[in-house]
Design a protein around this motif. Structure first.
Motif, PDB file in Angstrom:
ATOM      1  N   VAL A   5       0.837  -1.202   0.000  1.00  0.00           N
ATOM      2  CA  VAL A   5       0.000   0.000   0.000  1.00  0.00           C
ATOM      3  C   VAL A   5       0.872   1.252   0.000  1.00  0.00           C
ATOM      4  CG1 VAL A   5      -1.742   1.304   1.295  1.00  0.00           C
ATOM      5  CG2 VAL A   5      -1.954  -1.176   1.075  1.00  0.00           C
ATOM      6  N   ASP A   6       1.968   1.246   0.753  1.00  0.00           N
ATOM      7  CA  ASP A   6       2.870   2.396   0.765  1.00  0.00           C
ATOM      8  C   ASP A   6       3.406   2.685  -0.638  1.00  0.00           C
ATOM      9  OD1 ASP A   6       2.644   2.656   3.558  1.00  0.00           O
ATOM     10  OD2 ASP A   6       4.443   1.449   3.923  1.00  0.00           O
ATOM     11  N   SER A   9       0.527   3.634  -3.156  1.00  0.00           N
ATOM     12  CA  SER A   9      -0.040   4.949  -2.835  1.00  0.00           C
ATOM     13  C   SER A   9       0.900   6.069  -3.245  1.00  0.00           C
ATOM     14  CB  SER A   9      -0.337   5.058  -1.344  1.00  0.00           C
ATOM     15  OG  SER A   9      -1.297   4.115  -0.964  1.00  0.00           O
ATOM     16  N   GLN A  10       2.178   5.894  -2.960  1.00  0.00           N
ATOM     17  CA  GLN A  10       3.162   6.904  -3.341  1.00  0.00           C
ATOM     18  C   GLN A  10       3.190   7.061  -4.857  1.00  0.00           C
ATOM     19  OE1 GLN A  10       7.074   6.335  -1.704  1.00  0.00           O
ATOM     20  NE2 GLN A  10       7.992   7.834  -3.074  1.00  0.00           N
ATOM     21  N   ARG A  16      -3.259  10.265 -10.984  1.00  0.00           N
ATOM     22  CA  ARG A  16      -4.675  10.324 -10.633  1.00  0.00           C
ATOM     23  C   ARG A  16      -5.549  10.703 -11.826  1.00  0.00           C
ATOM     24  NH1 ARG A  16      -6.043   7.230  -7.202  1.00  0.00           N
ATOM     25  NH2 ARG A  16      -4.590   6.265  -8.573  1.00  0.00           N
ATOM     26  N   GLN A 157      -7.711   1.545  -0.032  1.00  0.00           N
ATOM     27  CA  GLN A 157      -6.578   1.962   0.807  1.00  0.00           C
ATOM     28  C   GLN A 157      -5.685   2.954   0.064  1.00  0.00           C
ATOM     29  OE1 GLN A 157      -4.710  -1.759   1.803  1.00  0.00           O
ATOM     30  NE2 GLN A 157      -6.043  -2.115   3.559  1.00  0.00           N
ATOM     31  N   ILE A 158      -5.484   2.722  -1.218  1.00  0.00           N
ATOM     32  CA  ILE A 158      -4.659   3.631  -2.023  1.00  0.00           C
ATOM     33  C   ILE A 158      -5.362   4.971  -2.186  1.00  0.00           C
ATOM     34  CG2 ILE A 158      -3.742   4.012  -4.351  1.00  0.00           C
ATOM     35  CD1 ILE A 158      -3.281   0.905  -4.414  1.00  0.00           C
ATOM     36  N   GLU A 159      -6.675   4.948  -2.454  1.00  0.00           N
ATOM     37  CA  GLU A 159      -7.416   6.189  -2.655  1.00  0.00           C
ATOM     38  C   GLU A 159      -7.490   7.037  -1.393  1.00  0.00           C
ATOM     39  OE1 GLU A 159     -11.126   5.019  -4.445  1.00  0.00           O
ATOM     40  OE2 GLU A 159     -10.261   5.086  -6.459  1.00  0.00           O
ATOM     41  N   ARG A 161      -5.100   7.445   0.620  1.00  0.00           N
ATOM     42  CA  ARG A 161      -3.812   8.147   0.686  1.00  0.00           C
ATOM     43  C   ARG A 161      -3.553   9.052  -0.520  1.00  0.00           C
ATOM     44  NH1 ARG A 161       0.669   3.852   2.862  1.00  0.00           N
ATOM     45  NH2 ARG A 161      -0.570   2.907   4.518  1.00  0.00           N
ATOM     46  N   ALA A 162      -3.907   8.591  -1.719  1.00  0.00           N
ATOM     47  CA  ALA A 162      -3.529   9.312  -2.944  1.00  0.00           C
ATOM     48  C   ALA A 162      -4.673  10.101  -3.565  1.00  0.00           C
ATOM     49  CB  ALA A 162      -2.981   8.320  -3.968  1.00  0.00           C
TER      50      ALA A 162
END
Length: 174
Positions: A5-6, A9-10, A16, A157-159, A161-162
């Motif tokens: 996920v880290d 996400s980064q 996007r 989970q990604i959304e 953060r990002a």
């Protein structure tokens, strides 16, 4: 070590805009195959095993992906194996065919990437963090899974953060 996920996400933070993501579906596979092609020479047979710089890079990459997550890691390993096979096939051709095909795919792949980042309005992720070069192919596979309705918990989970995927309003008319 960063988690799946880290890393995703980064990387996703730079990706996007859906037009940029679509460009990555074309550009990244071309680049990965190009690297496999270009690194498939020289080739050696050691103890009955075929080896090339491409194989060594693929093994290191597979280890990275498998350490992040088994399911995606196995899929990435299979996909890398297909790229290595194609690289090996093209490396068996004349030097002109081998080199021109590898370089053409590499240049076209990067050109497509930069068009996508024009729409995004951001530089590529690897400019700030070189791990973006190895996370990119994983991002494409994860995005494909999301489009197919799979791995929705990972997408969420990604959304968080990002942010969500949306057309960049500053580049909508571009």
């Amino acid at each position: 070590m960063k988690s799946l996920v880290d890393h995703l996400s980064q990387y996703a933070a730079y990706h996007r805009d859906p037009r940029n993501i679509v460009s990555h579906f074309m550009g990244i596979p071309l680049i990965v195959v190009a690297v496999a092609v270009l690194l498939s020479r020289p080739e050696w047979v050691i103890a009955g095993f075929w080896l090339s710089p491409a194989v060594l890079v693929a093994l290191a990459s597979a280890w990275f992906y498998l350490r992040l997550e088994l399911r995606l890691g196995v899929l990435m390993t299979v996909l890398l194996g297909l790229c290595i096979w194609l690289g090996h096939v093209l490396a068996q051709q004349s030097t002109l065919v081998w080199l021109s095909s590898g370089l053409a795919m590499f240049v076209i792949g990067w050109a497509i990437q930069f068009v996508g980042h024009h729409y995004e309005g951001r530089k590529p992720a690897f400019v700030d963090d070189l791990t973006g070069l190895i996370v990119g192919p994983l991002f494409v596979v994860a995005e494909l899974a999301f489009m197919l309705g799979m791995r929705q918990e990972l997408k969420e989970q990604i959304e968080v953060r990002a942010g969500v995927v949306r057309v960049n309003p500053n580049r909508a008319a571009a």
